[in-house]
Write a protein that holds these residues in place. Structure first.
Motif, PDB file in Angstrom:
ATOM      1  N   TYR A  81       0.849  -1.191   0.000  1.00  0.00           N
ATOM      2  CA  TYR A  81       0.000   0.000   0.000  1.00  0.00           C
ATOM      3  C   TYR A  81       0.882   1.238   0.000  1.00  0.00           C
ATOM      4  O   TYR A  81       1.873   1.302   0.737  1.00  0.00           O
ATOM      5  N   LEU A  82       0.507   2.215  -0.816  1.00  0.00           N
ATOM      6  CA  LEU A  82       1.272   3.446  -0.950  1.00  0.00           C
ATOM      7  C   LEU A  82       0.460   4.598  -0.371  1.00  0.00           C
ATOM      8  O   LEU A  82      -0.617   4.920  -0.884  1.00  0.00           O
ATOM      9  N   LEU A 127       8.886   0.073  -6.945  1.00  0.00           N
ATOM     10  CA  LEU A 127       9.089  -0.589  -5.657  1.00  0.00           C
ATOM     11  C   LEU A 127      10.000  -1.795  -5.810  1.00  0.00           C
ATOM     12  O   LEU A 127       9.836  -2.592  -6.746  1.00  0.00           O
ATOM     13  N   PRO A 128      10.948  -1.958  -4.886  1.00  0.00           N
ATOM     14  CA  PRO A 128      11.744  -3.183  -4.900  1.00  0.00           C
ATOM     15  C   PRO A 128      10.893  -4.354  -4.414  1.00  0.00           C
ATOM     16  O   PRO A 128       9.918  -4.158  -3.682  1.00  0.00           O
ATOM     17  N   PRO A 129      11.225  -5.577  -4.807  1.00  0.00           N
ATOM     18  CA  PRO A 129      10.450  -6.731  -4.328  1.00  0.00           C
ATOM     19  C   PRO A 129      10.607  -6.918  -2.836  1.00  0.00           C
ATOM     20  O   PRO A 129      11.646  -6.577  -2.244  1.00  0.00           O
ATOM     21  N   LEU A 130       9.580  -7.445  -2.219  1.00  0.00           N
ATOM     22  CA  LEU A 130       9.648  -7.735  -0.794  1.00  0.00           C
ATOM     23  C   LEU A 130      10.571  -8.925  -0.538  1.00  0.00           C
ATOM     24  O   LEU A 130      10.630  -9.859  -1.353  1.00  0.00           O
ATOM     25  N   PRO A 131      11.292  -8.924   0.582  1.00  0.00           N
ATOM     26  CA  PRO A 131      12.136 -10.085   0.902  1.00  0.00           C
ATOM     27  C   PRO A 131      11.292 -11.345   1.049  1.00  0.00           C
ATOM     28  O   PRO A 131      10.205 -11.315   1.635  1.00  0.00           O
ATOM     29  N   HIS A 161      -5.348  -3.701  -9.008  1.00  0.00           N
ATOM     30  CA  HIS A 161      -3.951  -4.090  -9.162  1.00  0.00           C
ATOM     31  C   HIS A 161      -3.124  -3.550  -8.003  1.00  0.00           C
ATOM     32  O   HIS A 161      -3.458  -2.537  -7.400  1.00  0.00           O
ATOM     33  N   TRP A 162      -2.028  -4.256  -7.725  1.00  0.00           N
ATOM     34  CA  TRP A 162      -1.108  -3.874  -6.659  1.00  0.00           C
ATOM     35  C   TRP A 162       0.127  -3.232  -7.249  1.00  0.00           C
ATOM     36  O   TRP A 162       0.527  -3.579  -8.345  1.00  0.00           O
ATOM     37  N   PRO A 163       0.754  -2.316  -6.512  1.00  0.00           N
ATOM     38  CA  PRO A 163       0.372  -1.780  -5.200  1.00  0.00           C
ATOM     39  C   PRO A 163      -0.842  -0.867  -5.288  1.00  0.00           C
ATOM     40  O   PRO A 163      -1.129  -0.321  -6.346  1.00  0.00           O
ATOM     41  N   LYS A 164      -1.549  -0.718  -4.177  1.00  0.00           N
ATOM     42  CA  LYS A 164      -2.715   0.148  -4.113  1.00  0.00           C
ATOM     43  C   LYS A 164      -2.346   1.465  -3.432  1.00  0.00           C
ATOM     44  O   LYS A 164      -1.568   1.482  -2.486  1.00  0.00           O
ATOM     45  N   THR A 165      -2.933   2.545  -3.934  1.00  0.00           N
ATOM     46  CA  THR A 165      -2.603   3.885  -3.456  1.00  0.00           C
ATOM     47  C   THR A 165      -3.754   4.480  -2.678  1.00  0.00           C
ATOM     48  O   THR A 165      -4.923   4.307  -3.039  1.00  0.00           O
ATOM     49  N   THR A 166      -3.435   5.196  -1.607  1.00  0.00           N
ATOM     50  CA  THR A 166      -4.455   5.862  -0.814  1.00  0.00           C
ATOM     51  C   THR A 166      -3.886   7.153  -0.247  1.00  0.00           C
ATOM     52  O   THR A 166      -2.668   7.305  -0.129  1.00  0.00           O
ATOM     53  N   VAL A 167      -4.757   8.095   0.069  1.00  0.00           N
ATOM     54  CA  VAL A 167      -4.311   9.363   0.667  1.00  0.00           C
ATOM     55  C   VAL A 167      -4.513   9.351   2.181  1.00  0.00           C
ATOM     56  O   VAL A 167      -4.195  10.322   2.848  1.00  0.00           O
TER      57      VAL A 167
END
Length: 246
Positions: A81-82, A127-131, A161-167
């Motif tokens: 999430y962004l 975004l880099p991939p998650l570990p 779709h991911w990542p999802k953005t929110t304010v």
């Protein structure tokens, strides 16, 4: 009082109501200053506090302190999430959050990976991939960032779709979006020189520090005194003029 005319009930009530309102606003500003100072002290103490096991505070975070915890588990792949309005953002960018399943836990922990600066465009940063695999995380166990004014309702359910953005970030909406319950707070990771994320355990009160709240409190109290002074001045008896002698 011989030096003062009796004010009307309307003038008296208006003055009392105004003065009480100004005093209330001044007291509220003093309370805000105290709250911010206490929060700054908690952050300072948390950075040097010993690590605790996450399970010890997961469902019952300390009320008057910030816990620094260690937790073992794994990230949910490709679920990020962004938050695109972080308070310390001066360059454009997003605060990145990812769900994490603690080992032996019955719900998800939302992890604040840090701030990712923008690239000078309206597009989200890459975004880099998650570990992958089992991870051991350390950081501060904090309340989720404050929720802003919801315009247009829950934006997460409309994104496919991911990542999802929110304010704004509301844990109940994130839990519904993931289909699993969340722990009541988020984990803000400790700084890592090898990470591309900016991780700072600080509060940005530069626009409204505690001292400014106290200055506003003094201003409101001054208004309360001014309201009373205005009433007294407007109803002061003027000295009678001596009659002209012929």
């Amino acid at each position: 009082m011989k030096w003062m005319r009796r004010p009307s009930w309307f003038a008296l009530l208006l003055t009392v109501a105004g003065a009480l309102l100004f005093i209330r606003l001044g007291v509220w500003q003093l309370h805000r200053a105290d709250e911010k100072e206490q929060l700054l002290r908690r952050y300072a103490a948390a950075d040097s506090a010993p690590l605790q096991a996450f399970a010890a505070v997961a469902m019952a975070p300390p009320a008057n302190a910030i816990a620094r915890v260690s937790v073992q588990g794994h990230y949910l792949a490709d679920r990020q999430y962004l938050l695109d309005n972080p308070k310390h953002d001066q360059r454009g960018g997003v605060e990145v959050y990812a769900p994490f399943l603690p080992h032996g836990g019955d719900r998800l922990l939302l992890v604040d990976l840090g701030f990712l600066p923008g690239n000078g465009t309206d597009q989200a940063p890459q975004l880099p991939p998650l570990p992958a695999g089992e991870q051991v995380l350390q950081g501060l166990y904090l309340p989720a960032p404050g929720v802003g004014f919801e315009m247009g309702g829950n934006a997460l359910v409309r994104q496919l779709h991911w990542p999802k953005t929110t304010v704004y970030l509301e844990l109940s909406q994130v839990a519904a979006d993931l289909g699993q319950p969340l722990y009541p707070q988020v984990l803000a990771l400790d700084a890592d020189p090898a990470a591309i994320y900016v991780r700072e355990h600080l509060l940005d009160f530069s626009s409204m520090p505690p001292a400014r709240h106290r200055a506003y409190a003094f201003q409101w109290f001054t208004f309360a005194v001014a309201a009373v002074v205005i009433l007294l001045v407007l109803h002061r008896r003027r000295p009678s003029k001596p009659s002209d002698k012929t």
